[in-house]
Motif scaffolding. Structure first.
Motif, PDB file in Angstrom:
ATOM      1  N   GLN A  41     -45.739  50.481 -13.575  1.00  0.00           N
ATOM      2  CA  GLN A  41     -46.255  50.478 -14.891  1.00  0.00           C
ATOM      3  C   GLN A  41     -44.900  50.203 -15.764  1.00  0.00           C
ATOM      4  O   GLN A  41     -44.789  49.382 -16.785  1.00  0.00           O
ATOM      5  N   TRP A  42     -43.785  51.015 -15.520  1.00  0.00           N
ATOM      6  CA  TRP A  42     -42.537  51.000 -16.262  1.00  0.00           C
ATOM      7  C   TRP A  42     -41.189  50.550 -15.628  1.00  0.00           C
ATOM      8  O   TRP A  42     -40.717  49.373 -16.047  1.00  0.00           O
ATOM      9  N   ARG A  43     -40.789  51.141 -14.641  1.00  0.00           N
ATOM     10  CA  ARG A  43     -39.613  50.978 -13.935  1.00  0.00           C
ATOM     11  C   ARG A  43     -39.576  49.513 -13.091  1.00  0.00           C
ATOM     12  O   ARG A  43     -38.647  48.947 -13.544  1.00  0.00           O
ATOM     13  N   SER A  44     -40.436  49.355 -12.192  1.00  0.00           N
ATOM     14  CA  SER A  44     -40.391  48.182 -11.497  1.00  0.00           C
ATOM     15  C   SER A  44     -40.937  46.866 -12.185  1.00  0.00           C
ATOM     16  O   SER A  44     -40.261  46.067 -12.113  1.00  0.00           O
ATOM     17  N   PRO A  45     -42.019  46.957 -13.088  1.00  0.00           N
ATOM     18  CA  PRO A  45     -42.142  45.838 -13.973  1.00  0.00           C
ATOM     19  C   PRO A  45     -41.059  45.417 -14.975  1.00  0.00           C
ATOM     20  O   PRO A  45     -40.467  44.296 -15.105  1.00  0.00           O
ATOM     21  N   THR A  46     -40.171  46.533 -15.179  1.00  0.00           N
ATOM     22  CA  THR A  46     -39.099  45.967 -16.161  1.00  0.00           C
ATOM     23  C   THR A  46     -37.959  45.549 -15.424  1.00  0.00           C
ATOM     24  O   THR A  46     -37.324  44.479 -15.627  1.00  0.00           O
ATOM     25  N   ALA A  47     -37.755  45.927 -14.068  1.00  0.00           N
ATOM     26  CA  ALA A  47     -36.700  45.139 -13.241  1.00  0.00           C
ATOM     27  C   ALA A  47     -37.328  43.798 -12.949  1.00  0.00           C
ATOM     28  O   ALA A  47     -36.300  42.751 -13.029  1.00  0.00           O
ATOM     29  N   GLU A  48     -38.406  43.545 -12.595  1.00  0.00           N
ATOM     30  CA  GLU A  48     -38.832  42.104 -12.237  1.00  0.00           C
ATOM     31  C   GLU A  48     -38.789  41.174 -13.429  1.00  0.00           C
ATOM     32  O   GLU A  48     -38.297  40.282 -13.377  1.00  0.00           O
ATOM     33  N   LYS A  49     -38.974  41.759 -14.671  1.00  0.00           N
ATOM     34  CA  LYS A  49     -38.834  40.969 -16.160  1.00  0.00           C
ATOM     35  C   LYS A  49     -37.509  40.538 -16.140  1.00  0.00           C
ATOM     36  O   LYS A  49     -37.167  39.477 -16.463  1.00  0.00           O
ATOM     37  N   ILE A  50     -36.516  41.577 -16.181  1.00  0.00           N
ATOM     38  CA  ILE A  50     -35.244  41.340 -16.501  1.00  0.00           C
ATOM     39  C   ILE A  50     -34.616  40.380 -15.573  1.00  0.00           C
ATOM     40  O   ILE A  50     -33.699  39.632 -16.081  1.00  0.00           O
ATOM     41  N   PHE A  51     -34.782  40.287 -14.472  1.00  0.00           N
ATOM     42  CA  PHE A  51     -34.006  39.709 -13.358  1.00  0.00           C
ATOM     43  C   PHE A  51     -34.792  38.291 -13.301  1.00  0.00           C
ATOM     44  O   PHE A  51     -34.472  37.395 -12.489  1.00  0.00           O
ATOM     45  N   GLN A  52     -36.070  38.173 -13.605  1.00  0.00           N
ATOM     46  CA  GLN A  52     -36.846  36.875 -13.670  1.00  0.00           C
ATOM     47  C   GLN A  52     -36.072  35.611 -13.811  1.00  0.00           C
ATOM     48  O   GLN A  52     -36.068  34.577 -13.151  1.00  0.00           O
ATOM     49  N   PRO A  53     -35.126  35.642 -14.899  1.00  0.00           N
ATOM     50  CA  PRO A  53     -34.297  34.293 -15.115  1.00  0.00           C
ATOM     51  C   PRO A  53     -33.418  34.056 -14.136  1.00  0.00           C
ATOM     52  O   PRO A  53     -32.936  32.875 -14.107  1.00  0.00           O
ATOM     53  N   VAL A  54     -32.963  34.873 -12.992  1.00  0.00           N
ATOM     54  CA  VAL A  54     -32.066  34.345 -12.070  1.00  0.00           C
ATOM     55  C   VAL A  54     -32.710  33.315 -11.174  1.00  0.00           C
ATOM     56  O   VAL A  54     -33.624  33.936 -10.375  1.00  0.00           O
ATOM     57  N   GLN A  55     -32.495  32.302 -11.412  1.00  0.00           N
ATOM     58  CA  GLN A  55     -33.213  31.193 -10.518  1.00  0.00           C
ATOM     59  C   GLN A  55     -33.015  31.124  -9.005  1.00  0.00           C
ATOM     60  O   GLN A  55     -33.847  30.536  -8.312  1.00  0.00           O
ATOM     61  N   GLU A  56     -31.781  31.649  -8.500  1.00  0.00           N
ATOM     62  CA  GLU A  56     -31.807  31.553  -7.149  1.00  0.00           C
ATOM     63  C   GLU A  56     -32.759  32.532  -6.297  1.00  0.00           C
ATOM     64  O   GLU A  56     -32.685  32.408  -4.789  1.00  0.00           O
TER      65      GLU A  56
END
Length: 105
Positions: A11-26
């Protein structure tokens, strides 16, 4: 590389991580939780998909090994030591995640 973030309820920690790193195209990022109440529950299929797994707490790594055995033991699982005391997209949580995860990318 396929990167998976794991916390308890997803709900909080892992979705935050997924969201903030999503722009990393590699890389491709997903998140899941270990709890039965998780928004997205961890599965063997998701674990197999991942090349690298980040767990928020040591207990999450233990749960993965307990539930998925060899599949989990064969994965690189990094314990971030981020306690369950942050809300979704909390600035302090974002800073901690970027500091801990960026060296692996």
């Amino acid at each position: 590389m396929n990167i998976l973030f794991v916390c308890s309820r997803n709900q909080w920690r892992s979705p935050t991580a997924e969201k903030i790193f999503q722009p990393v195209q590699e890389h491709v990022f997903r998140s899941a939780g270990t709890s039965e109440q998780a928004r997205i529950k961890i599965s063997a299929k998701t674990l197999v998909w991942a090349d690298l797994v980040f767990v928020m707490e040591k207990k999450h790594k233990q749960q993965l090994v307990s539930r998925f055995g060899t599949t989990a033991r064969e994965k690189e699982i990094v314990v971030l030591n981020i306690p369950d005391e942050y809300g979704y997209m909390d600035e302090e949580l974002i800073t901690m995640l970027k500091t801990a995860v960026t060296p692996y990318l």
